[in-house]
Write a protein that holds these residues in place. Structure first.
Motif, PDB file in Angstrom:
ATOM      1  N   UNK A  94       0.808  -1.224   0.000  1.00  0.00           N
ATOM      2  CA  UNK A  94       0.000   0.000   0.000  1.00  0.00           C
ATOM      3  C   UNK A  94       0.840   1.273   0.000  1.00  0.00           C
ATOM      4  N   UNK A  95       2.147   1.144   0.223  1.00  0.00           N
ATOM      5  CA  UNK A  95       3.010   2.333   0.180  1.00  0.00           C
ATOM      6  C   UNK A  95       3.406   2.597  -1.271  1.00  0.00           C
ATOM      7  N   UNK A  96       2.405   2.857  -2.086  1.00  0.00           N
ATOM      8  CA  UNK A  96       2.598   3.062  -3.512  1.00  0.00           C
ATOM      9  C   UNK A  96       1.402   3.841  -4.059  1.00  0.00           C
ATOM     10  N   UNK A  97       1.504   4.262  -5.306  1.00  0.00           N
ATOM     11  CA  UNK A  97       0.406   5.017  -5.906  1.00  0.00           C
ATOM     12  C   UNK A  97      -0.824   4.146  -6.150  1.00  0.00           C
ATOM     13  N   UNK A  98      -0.594   2.841  -6.365  1.00  0.00           N
ATOM     14  CA  UNK A  98      -1.695   1.898  -6.580  1.00  0.00           C
ATOM     15  C   UNK A  98      -1.376   0.596  -5.841  1.00  0.00           C
ATOM     16  N   UNK A  99      -2.421  -0.107  -5.436  1.00  0.00           N
ATOM     17  CA  UNK A  99      -2.233  -1.440  -4.866  1.00  0.00           C
ATOM     18  C   UNK A  99      -3.457  -2.288  -5.178  1.00  0.00           C
ATOM     19  N   UNK A 100      -3.284  -3.594  -5.015  1.00  0.00           N
ATOM     20  CA  UNK A 100      -4.353  -4.557  -5.304  1.00  0.00           C
ATOM     21  C   UNK A 100      -4.942  -5.067  -3.994  1.00  0.00           C
ATOM     22  N   UNK A 101      -6.264  -5.238  -3.983  1.00  0.00           N
ATOM     23  CA  UNK A 101      -6.938  -5.803  -2.816  1.00  0.00           C
ATOM     24  C   UNK A 101      -8.020  -6.781  -3.276  1.00  0.00           C
ATOM     25  N   UNK A 102      -8.199  -7.893  -2.560  1.00  0.00           N
ATOM     26  CA  UNK A 102      -9.338  -8.764  -2.862  1.00  0.00           C
ATOM     27  C   UNK A 102     -10.628  -7.969  -2.650  1.00  0.00           C
ATOM     28  N   UNK A 103     -11.574  -8.126  -3.544  1.00  0.00           N
ATOM     29  CA  UNK A 103     -12.818  -7.358  -3.445  1.00  0.00           C
ATOM     30  C   UNK A 103     -13.522  -7.597  -2.115  1.00  0.00           C
ATOM     31  N   UNK A 104     -13.402  -8.809  -1.563  1.00  0.00           N
ATOM     32  CA  UNK A 104     -14.075  -9.123  -0.302  1.00  0.00           C
ATOM     33  C   UNK A 104     -13.443  -8.389   0.890  1.00  0.00           C
ATOM     34  N   UNK A 105     -12.221  -7.844   0.700  1.00  0.00           N
ATOM     35  CA  UNK A 105     -11.533  -7.146   1.785  1.00  0.00           C
ATOM     36  C   UNK A 105     -11.754  -5.638   1.735  1.00  0.00           C
ATOM     37  N   UNK A 106     -12.445  -5.177   0.704  1.00  0.00           N
ATOM     38  CA  UNK A 106     -12.624  -3.739   0.487  1.00  0.00           C
ATOM     39  C   UNK A 106     -13.898  -3.251   1.182  1.00  0.00           C
ATOM     40  N   UNK A 107     -13.773  -2.122   1.882  1.00  0.00           N
ATOM     41  CA  UNK A 107     -14.904  -1.590   2.643  1.00  0.00           C
ATOM     42  C   UNK A 107     -15.178  -0.154   2.192  1.00  0.00           C
ATOM     43  N   UNK A 108     -16.397   0.154   1.736  1.00  0.00           N
ATOM     44  CA  UNK A 108     -16.733   1.529   1.359  1.00  0.00           C
ATOM     45  C   UNK A 108     -16.611   2.470   2.556  1.00  0.00           C
ATOM     46  N   UNK A 109     -16.182   3.702   2.296  1.00  0.00           N
ATOM     47  CA  UNK A 109     -15.986   4.681   3.366  1.00  0.00           C
ATOM     48  C   UNK A 109     -17.139   5.681   3.365  1.00  0.00           C
ATOM     49  N   UNK A 110     -17.866   5.806   4.476  1.00  0.00           N
ATOM     50  CA  UNK A 110     -18.930   6.815   4.553  1.00  0.00           C
ATOM     51  C   UNK A 110     -18.360   8.227   4.390  1.00  0.00           C
ATOM     52  N   UNK A 111     -19.143   9.120   3.807  1.00  0.00           N
ATOM     53  CA  UNK A 111     -18.694  10.493   3.573  1.00  0.00           C
ATOM     54  C   UNK A 111     -18.312  11.205   4.865  1.00  0.00           C
ATOM     55  N   UNK A 112     -18.926  10.798   5.975  1.00  0.00           N
ATOM     56  CA  UNK A 112     -18.697  11.483   7.254  1.00  0.00           C
ATOM     57  C   UNK A 112     -17.323  11.188   7.855  1.00  0.00           C
ATOM     58  N   UNK A 113     -16.594  10.228   7.296  1.00  0.00           N
ATOM     59  CA  UNK A 113     -15.293   9.853   7.844  1.00  0.00           C
ATOM     60  C   UNK A 113     -14.174  10.397   6.963  1.00  0.00           C
ATOM     61  N   UNK A 114     -13.262  11.157   7.555  1.00  0.00           N
ATOM     62  CA  UNK A 114     -12.158  11.779   6.825  1.00  0.00           C
ATOM     63  C   UNK A 114     -11.148  10.736   6.373  1.00  0.00           C
ATOM     64  N   UNK A 115     -10.380  11.088   5.345  1.00  0.00           N
ATOM     65  CA  UNK A 115      -9.349  10.181   4.831  1.00  0.00           C
ATOM     66  C   UNK A 115      -8.357   9.788   5.921  1.00  0.00           C
ATOM     67  N   UNK A 116      -7.987  10.754   6.779  1.00  0.00           N
ATOM     68  CA  UNK A 116      -6.989  10.499   7.815  1.00  0.00           C
ATOM     69  C   UNK A 116      -7.439   9.411   8.776  1.00  0.00           C
ATOM     70  N   UNK A 117      -8.738   9.367   9.074  1.00  0.00           N
ATOM     71  CA  UNK A 117      -9.273   8.316   9.949  1.00  0.00           C
ATOM     72  C   UNK A 117      -9.468   7.014   9.183  1.00  0.00           C
ATOM     73  N   UNK A 118      -9.986   7.120   7.955  1.00  0.00           N
ATOM     74  CA  UNK A 118     -10.253   5.925   7.155  1.00  0.00           C
ATOM     75  C   UNK A 118      -8.975   5.152   6.846  1.00  0.00           C
ATOM     76  N   UNK A 119      -7.852   5.869   6.703  1.00  0.00           N
ATOM     77  CA  UNK A 119      -6.590   5.222   6.363  1.00  0.00           C
ATOM     78  C   UNK A 119      -6.125   4.258   7.439  1.00  0.00           C
TER      79      UNK A 119
END
Length: 325
Positions: A94-119
């Motif tokens: 993930x320390x790159x411009x792009x990375x790969x993730x299994x779709x089952x591991x991906x979680x949508x981020x609600x608009x109310x949560x800032x990038x700094x917290x979501x990271x």
């Protein structure tokens, strides 16, 4: 693409460097994510050193968690759209411009949560919440933990408080007590004080602690075991000292204590999708309500990954160190 790479295993500040890597292509069931922010975790540093449970093929891109936007989807992926803001953990590179993730591991981020917290929302907070359930502490019972000023330590206190579980935190510097108090975290003792064990026992009461979490090893393991009550559980969460745990047989025998290991990645893999969704839902709710704070100490460019790794090890940090492509 730009990436923070290590060609050999070693101390991150010495071996990490900016590199140029091929943009990865998503396979079936995978998505490609354009990184916005990625945290530096202790387990990421241990991976770079070659001393973690997962050992990558060299040269390797560091990092295991990030927030970003979906850039491409592989065959068979449904319910995830290009351009969607998502977070992912327990992945690689993930320390790159792009990375790969299994779709089952991906979680949508609600608009109310800032990038700094979501990271940094999944790996450490989810580990803390899984650990809390692993310890099976009831409201009113005590948990003792060392490295209480670490990311998991702070998060565990906040999540435990929301469930009515009490936590005694141990830090190795007197200044660490004030740092945690400033965040609204009480019941913290410094092991620099000669009488810290007596004060801990007085705070815990006659029943002592239901469970203890050891992230150091060595003598610190024995210290925690001494604070456990009968049938208590000592959990090894990490080994900051890099030393074997000292486990006095007398305490194990007469307290009928249990010693267990906890590896969040393995526990997460074995958890059902429904149960994981329940825990992630709780984390999202706690962050949006303000019950769970995820502060950031600093944000570094990928080119400064070695310096960022060094900064992440400095005592007195008030939050996570993040990398930005």
């Amino acid at each position: 693409m730009r990436s923070a790479i290590h060609a050999t295993f070693g101390e991150p500040a010495d071996v990490l460097a900016l590199g140029d890597s091929p943009v990865p292509q998503p396979g079936a069931g995978e998505v490609r994510i354009k990184t916005v922010l990625a945290p530096i975790h202790n387990h990421d540093l241990w991976t770079v050193r070659g001393k973690y449970g997962y050992k990558p093929t060299l040269p390797a891109i560091g990092g295991s968690e990030a927030v970003g936007t979906v850039d491409a989807v592989g065959e068979g992926v449904e319910g995830i759209a290009v351009g969607q803001r998502v977070m992912a953990a327990s992945v690689h590179g993930t320390w790159a411009e792009y990375f790969i993730a299994p779709a089952r591991m991906v979680i949508p981020v609600p608009d109310a949560i800032a990038d700094e917290a979501a990271a940094q929302l999944i790996a450490m907070p989810l580990s803390a919440l899984m650990l809390l359930e692993f310890l099976q502490a009831e409201p009113g019972q005590w948990i003792v933990q060392n490295t209480a000023n670490g990311a998991v330590g702070k998060t565990l206190v906040m999540l435990a408080a929301a469930r009515g579980v009490q936590v005694l935190g141990l830090v190795r510097r007197d200044a660490g007590v004030d740092e945690l108090n400033a965040l609204g975290i009480s019941n913290v003792l410094s092991t620099e004080q000669a009488d810290w064990k007596q004060r801990a026992q007085a705070l815990l009461g006659d029943q002592l602690a239901h469970a203890a979490v050891d992230s150091i090893g060595g003598q610190a393991s024995a210290d925690l075991l001494s604070l456990l009550g009968e049938n208590g559980t000592l959990v090894s969460f990490g080994s900051m000292a890099g030393e074997p745990m000292l486990i006095p047989s007398g305490d194990v025998i007469f307290k009928q204590a249990t010693v267990k290991g906890f590896w969040g990645s393995k526990v997460s893999q074995q958890m059902s999708v429904e149960n994981k969704r329940r825990l992630v839902g709780e984390l999202l709710t706690r962050v949006m309500s303000g019950e769970l704070a995820l502060p950031v100490e600093a944000v570094y460019d990928l080119a400064d990954a070695a310096e960022a790794a060094k900064a992440s090890l400095l005592p007195g940090r008030k939050g996570k160190v993040l990398l930005k492509p």
